[in-house]
Design a protein around this motif. Sequence first.
Motif, PDB file in Angstrom:
ATOM      1  N   GLY A  31      -4.698   4.423  -5.840  1.00 43.80           N
ATOM      2  CA  GLY A  31      -5.951   3.811  -5.434  1.00 43.80           C
ATOM      3  C   GLY A  31      -6.710   3.099  -6.534  1.00 43.80           C
TER       4      GLY A  31
ATOM      5  N   ARG B 266      -7.965   5.030   0.259  1.00 47.08           N
ATOM      6  CA  ARG B 266      -6.969   6.025   0.630  1.00 47.08           C
ATOM      7  C   ARG B 266      -7.446   7.405   0.222  1.00 47.08           C
TER       8      ARG B 266
ATOM      9  N   VAL C 249      -4.714   6.219   4.861  1.00 51.55           N
ATOM     10  CA  VAL C 249      -5.308   5.020   4.295  1.00 51.55           C
ATOM     11  C   VAL C 249      -6.253   4.428   5.331  1.00 51.55           C
TER      12      VAL C 249
ATOM     13  N   THR D 200      -6.688  -2.648  -5.974  1.00 57.22           N
ATOM     14  CA  THR D 200      -6.685  -3.172  -4.613  1.00 57.22           C
ATOM     15  C   THR D 200      -6.610  -4.691  -4.663  1.00 57.22           C
TER      16      THR D 200
ATOM     17  N   CYS E  68      -0.182  -1.113   9.616  1.00 58.24           N
ATOM     18  CA  CYS E  68      -0.176  -0.358   8.374  1.00 58.24           C
ATOM     19  C   CYS E  68       1.240  -0.380   7.799  1.00 58.24           C
TER      20      CYS E  68
ATOM     21  N   MET F 187       0.105   1.343  -0.241  1.00 61.50           N
ATOM     22  CA  MET F 187      -0.223   1.184   1.175  1.00 61.50           C
ATOM     23  C   MET F 187      -0.889  -0.162   1.405  1.00 61.50           C
TER      24      MET F 187
END
Length: 121
Positions: free
Chosen positions: A55, A72, A79, A58, A96, A34
């Motif tokens: 997750g 998230r 998210v 990042t 998004c 995401m």
Amino acid sequence: QVQLLESGGGLVQAAGSLRLSCAASARTFSTFAMGWFRQSPGKERELVAAISWRGSSTNYADSVKGRFTISRDNRKNTVYLQMNSLKPEDTAVYYCTADPNRVGVQMGEYWGQGTQVTVSS
């Protein structure tokens, strides 16, 4: 097909905070990386932050490092983008995105409609 619905945008004063949310329709949400992109008038869409499928990883644009946090919740298919210490230059439409294969600037299989963030000085 994955549908994405952003919320949480609005008008805020400089140095303020906002939290954006993006709810996804996918039953297999945890299999999608995401991300959040933004676009302001006259500029190209740019990656703000991205998060890996579970997750664990990042990445952020240099301009938001230390101020924004992406996270998230795979149980809620959502998210988030926590934005602190907002600056007028953060003003943009925030989008998004979800992608089953890529994370980072190349991602973008599915997109939401966007939510406006306006930061006043």
